[in-house]
Design a protein around this motif. Structure first.
Motif, PDB file in Angstrom:
ATOM      1  N   ARG A  65       0.844  -1.196   0.000  1.00 46.53           N
ATOM      2  CA  ARG A  65       0.000   0.000   0.000  1.00 46.53           C
ATOM      3  C   ARG A  65       0.879   1.247   0.000  1.00 46.53           C
ATOM      4  NH1 ARG A  65      -5.140  -0.085   2.386  1.00 46.53           N
ATOM      5  NH2 ARG A  65      -4.516  -2.028   3.362  1.00 46.53           N
ATOM      6  N   ASN A  87      -2.253   0.918  -4.243  1.00 50.15           N
ATOM      7  CA  ASN A  87      -0.986   0.235  -4.032  1.00 50.15           C
ATOM      8  C   ASN A  87       0.141   1.069  -4.633  1.00 50.15           C
ATOM      9  OD1 ASN A  87      -1.092  -0.250  -6.806  1.00 50.15           O
ATOM     10  ND2 ASN A  87      -1.768  -2.346  -6.565  1.00 50.15           N
ATOM     11  N   TYR A 104      -1.180  -4.823   2.107  1.00 49.09           N
ATOM     12  CA  TYR A 104      -2.617  -4.931   1.851  1.00 49.09           C
ATOM     13  C   TYR A 104      -3.189  -6.099   2.633  1.00 49.09           C
ATOM     14  CZ  TYR A 104      -3.906  -1.476  -1.591  1.00 49.09           C
ATOM     15  OH  TYR A 104      -4.211  -0.302  -2.208  1.00 49.09           O
TER      16      TYR A 104
END
Length: 145
Positions: free
Chosen positions: A50, A58, A101
């Protein structure tokens, strides 16, 4: 005797030069392939991390300056021979678990993983209990409504 020593030295120098040239050709061929492989690996890693500045993006999709720096850092570390796991660990150490993430399963994140399942089980239990305790209406009351 002196000529045989000269021959051995000459043979050694010749072999060294030939092996050095062959090694240089091999390194040139692998260096042509390496950037493409490294770029693909860097893209895969950047897609799993991220961006610290952009919300819900991202590193691969983000256009922020920090994302560009981190993508370059990923590529440099791959060039240095680091593995994907080592690079991700470096990023987590630098920016915290939030950069992933998919955070790793620890005692702190277990609640995040299992809370939705617990809520679903609680709602299902409540629904089944409501269905079980509901009393059927008498036959005469059904026709009145």
């Amino acid at each position: 005797m002196m000529t045989s020593i000269k021959r051995l030295i000459l043979l050694g120098v010749t072999l060294t030069l030939l092996l050095g040239q062959a090694q240089a050709e091999v390194q040139t061929n692998t260096s042509l392939q390496a950037p493409a492989v490294l770029k693909r690996q860097a893209i895969e890693i950047a897609a799993t991390l991220r961006c610290p500045m952009s919300t819900n993006q991202n590193l691969l999709d983000s256009q922020s300056p920090i994302a560009s720096e981190l993508k370059a850092e990923i590529y440099l570390q791959l060039e240095r021979g680091k593995t994907s796991d080592e690079i991700v660990d470096f990023m987590v150490a630098r920016y915290g678990e939030r950069i992933r993430y998919m955070p790793s399963l620890t005692s702190g994140t277990a609640l995040l993983f299992f809370m939705p399942l617990g809520l679903l089980a609680a709602v299902l239990f409540w629904y089944l209990r409501q269905m079980h305790t509901r009393r059927p209406l008498p036959h005469s009351q059904e026709h009145r409504s």
